[in-house]
Scaffold this active site. Structure first.
Site, PDB file in Angstrom:
ATOM      1  N   GLN A  17       0.771  -1.231   0.000  1.00  0.00           N
ATOM      2  CA  GLN A  17       0.000   0.000   0.000  1.00  0.00           C
ATOM      3  C   GLN A  17       0.809   1.291   0.000  1.00  0.00           C
ATOM      4  OE1 GLN A  17      -3.682   2.102   2.521  1.00  0.00           O
ATOM      5  NE2 GLN A  17      -3.154  -0.013   2.915  1.00  0.00           N
ATOM      6  N   LEU A  72       9.054  -9.123 -14.280  1.00  0.00           N
ATOM      7  CA  LEU A  72      10.509  -9.134 -14.416  1.00  0.00           C
ATOM      8  C   LEU A  72      11.153  -9.784 -13.198  1.00  0.00           C
ATOM      9  CD1 LEU A  72      12.898  -8.148 -16.183  1.00  0.00           C
ATOM     10  CD2 LEU A  72      12.930  -6.072 -14.782  1.00  0.00           C
ATOM     11  N   ASN A  73      11.982 -10.771 -13.452  1.00  0.00           N
ATOM     12  CA  ASN A  73      12.727 -11.441 -12.389  1.00  0.00           C
ATOM     13  C   ASN A  73      14.096 -10.778 -12.274  1.00  0.00           C
ATOM     14  OD1 ASN A  73      14.023 -13.095 -10.593  1.00  0.00           O
ATOM     15  ND2 ASN A  73      13.687 -15.002 -11.730  1.00  0.00           N
ATOM     16  N   GLU A 140       1.053  -1.387   8.615  1.00  0.00           N
ATOM     17  CA  GLU A 140       0.187  -0.287   9.033  1.00  0.00           C
ATOM     18  C   GLU A 140       0.082  -0.121  10.540  1.00  0.00           C
ATOM     19  OE1 GLU A 140      -2.031   2.784   9.284  1.00  0.00           O
ATOM     20  OE2 GLU A 140      -1.787   2.071   7.243  1.00  0.00           O
ATOM     21  N   ASP A 169       0.314   3.578   6.030  1.00  0.00           N
ATOM     22  CA  ASP A 169       0.556   3.203   4.643  1.00  0.00           C
ATOM     23  C   ASP A 169       0.285   4.338   3.658  1.00  0.00           C
ATOM     24  OD1 ASP A 169       1.597   0.589   4.658  1.00  0.00           O
ATOM     25  OD2 ASP A 169      -0.350  -0.253   5.099  1.00  0.00           O
ATOM     26  N   GLY A 248      -8.735  20.353  19.050  1.00  0.00           N
ATOM     27  CA  GLY A 248      -8.263  21.695  18.773  1.00  0.00           C
ATOM     28  C   GLY A 248      -8.757  22.738  19.743  1.00  0.00           C
ATOM     29  N   GLY A 249      -9.293  22.316  20.872  1.00  0.00           N
ATOM     30  CA  GLY A 249      -9.774  23.272  21.858  1.00  0.00           C
ATOM     31  C   GLY A 249     -11.259  23.582  21.728  1.00  0.00           C
ATOM     32  N   GLU A 274     -16.740  28.096  20.481  1.00  0.00           N
ATOM     33  CA  GLU A 274     -16.887  29.171  21.456  1.00  0.00           C
ATOM     34  C   GLU A 274     -17.560  30.407  20.867  1.00  0.00           C
ATOM     35  OE1 GLU A 274     -16.656  31.387  24.944  1.00  0.00           O
ATOM     36  OE2 GLU A 274     -16.525  29.245  24.559  1.00  0.00           O
TER      37      GLU A 274
END
Length: 416
Positions: A17, A72-73, A140, A169, A248-249, A274
């Site tokens: 991933q 592809l090897n 992960e 990931d 975040g308050g 607020e």
């Protein structure tokens, strides 16, 4: 469309991933991405968690759209020679093998530089090279634990919790894509390539920076006023788990809506901002709270914030999550329905924006995948189906100058 990365050649030497998420972004934006895979096997995710026997799994198809596939090897001399030829012609090489794997293959950074001094070499590892854990193979959930996410996720009376989001990931892949694009711009100025490395631990920590902020605040004052533990609970010397509190308050929580007894996602996220406390009180039918000393300030509310949320849930009891959000949005209350994956899959707005798309793949047919989350004013990336294993092998080798007879011989020798 003349996409911005058109003409950029990328060798995708990645699997699972983190790496594929990076190279898929580059492919969406116009790069020619060649996925190099083991003959007859390919990326392990082609066969993981299959929903249709013997076809590429959705795990693979959703991370490898817009790419080409070359079998592809690289353990054979012929395979190494082909890989070296590809490197000479490429702009970018991306890998996310286990620690030391590229060196053992003979493709050290020094050798890659010798082959192509202009190449950008992108590398994902679990931990950075100077970490005492640099030899550990990471997935992960390991990354989430190492990067601070797990210790700060979940409820205070439960264990560390893993997020369903791919913070280790896909998040790392996106960080690497940013680094590669930066290095490509740098190459325009210097003519030189460079190695770009991102560790999964570092990428997770970057998304947890507010928790590192909280650790320093906690050490200075001994408490964190926006956490549910304040003021009635206790704090240790480390950042606690805060449940669904806003980080975040702005106090927030997941609240029940109509139907929660049978629908595990009949909830909204409700945030008390607020500066909008007055309109919020109007929205929930509690206008008297606006000027009540027990409710009028964030400091006053904090000691009984869960009593406030319980009262709001009473207001929500006869409203679906969608009905509630439609009311609250008119009063400027930050909120969202808790959307389940079926709702997201069928969301008309997400489909219209290209965030959720249907594409075709040979053999599988139509499947649903994620489109570009990044939107541009001048172009919209076209998402096409992922390649079958080795679908472009002959095309790529012919482009390197191999005849069909030579290609057939390589295939007989199991090089491709």
């Amino acid at each position: 469309m003349n996409l911005p990365l058109k003409g950029i050649k990328v060798i995708d030497f990645t699997g699972v991933q983190a790496g594929p998420a990076c190279t898929q972004l580059l492919a969406w934006f116009g790069a020619e991405v060649l996925k190099v895979e083991r003959p007859g096997v390919g990326d392990v995710t082609r066969r993981q968690l299959r929903d249709i026997p013997d076809l590429d799994a959705l795990y693979f198809t959703m991370l490898n759209s817009n790419k080409k596939s070359l079998e592809l090897n690289t353990k054979t001399a012929e395979g190494k020679a082909i890989m070296e030829q590809l490197i000479r012609e490429a702009d970018v090489l991306v890998e996310n093998f286990g620690p030391g794997a590229m060196d053992r293959m003979g493709f050290t950074w020094e050798h890659i530089q010798e082959l192509n001094p202009r190449i950008i070499f992108g590398s994902v590892k679990g931990f950075s090279e100077n970490s005492p854990y640099s030899d550990i193979k990471v997935y992960e959930n390991v990354a989430q634990c190492a990067g601070g996410s797990a210790s700060t996720t979940g409820f205070w009376d439960g264990p560390p919790t893993i997020s369903a989001a791919a913070l280790g990931d896909s998040n790392t892949g996106m960080h690497l894509a940013i680094g590669i694009l930066t290095a490509l711009i740098g190459r325009e100025k210097t003519g030189k390539g460079q190695k770009v490395s991102v560790s999964m631990q570092d990428a997770v920590l970057n998304l947890c920076r507010v928790k590192l902020r909280d650790q320093q605040r906690l050490e200075r004052v001994g408490y964190l006023e926006e956490y549910p533990q304040y003021p009635n609970g206790t704090f240790s010397d480390v950042v606690p788990r805060g449940g669904n509190a806003g980080g975040g308050g702005q106090p927030g929580w997941v609240l029940k809506c109509k139907g929660w007894e049978t629908d595990p996602n009949a909830y909204i996220y409700f945030t008390i901002q607020e500066q909008d406390w007055g309109p919020t009180c109007q929205a929930i039918g509690k206008p008297e709270w606006s000027n009540d000393p027990a409710y009028a300030t964030a400091h006053a509310r904090q000691s009984h914030i869960f009593e406030i949320f319980a009262d709001i849930e009473k207001w929500l009891a006869d409203k679906t999550k969608f009905e509630a959000v439609d009311i609250l949005r008119k009063f400027g209350v930050p909120c969202s329905p808790v959307l389940n994956m079926k709702e997201i899959a069928n969301d008309a707005a997400l489909r219209a924006s290209g965030t959720v798309v249907e594409v075709q793949q040979k053999k599988r047919g139509t499947y649903l995948t994620i489109g570009s989350p990044i939107k541009f004013s001048d172009f919209t990336p076209e998402i096409v189906g992922s390649p079958l294993l080795g679908e472009h092998t002959d095309e790529v080798l012919a482009g390197l100058g191999y005849s069909q007879a030579q290609i057939d011989k390589l295939r007989e020798a199991k090089v491709v």
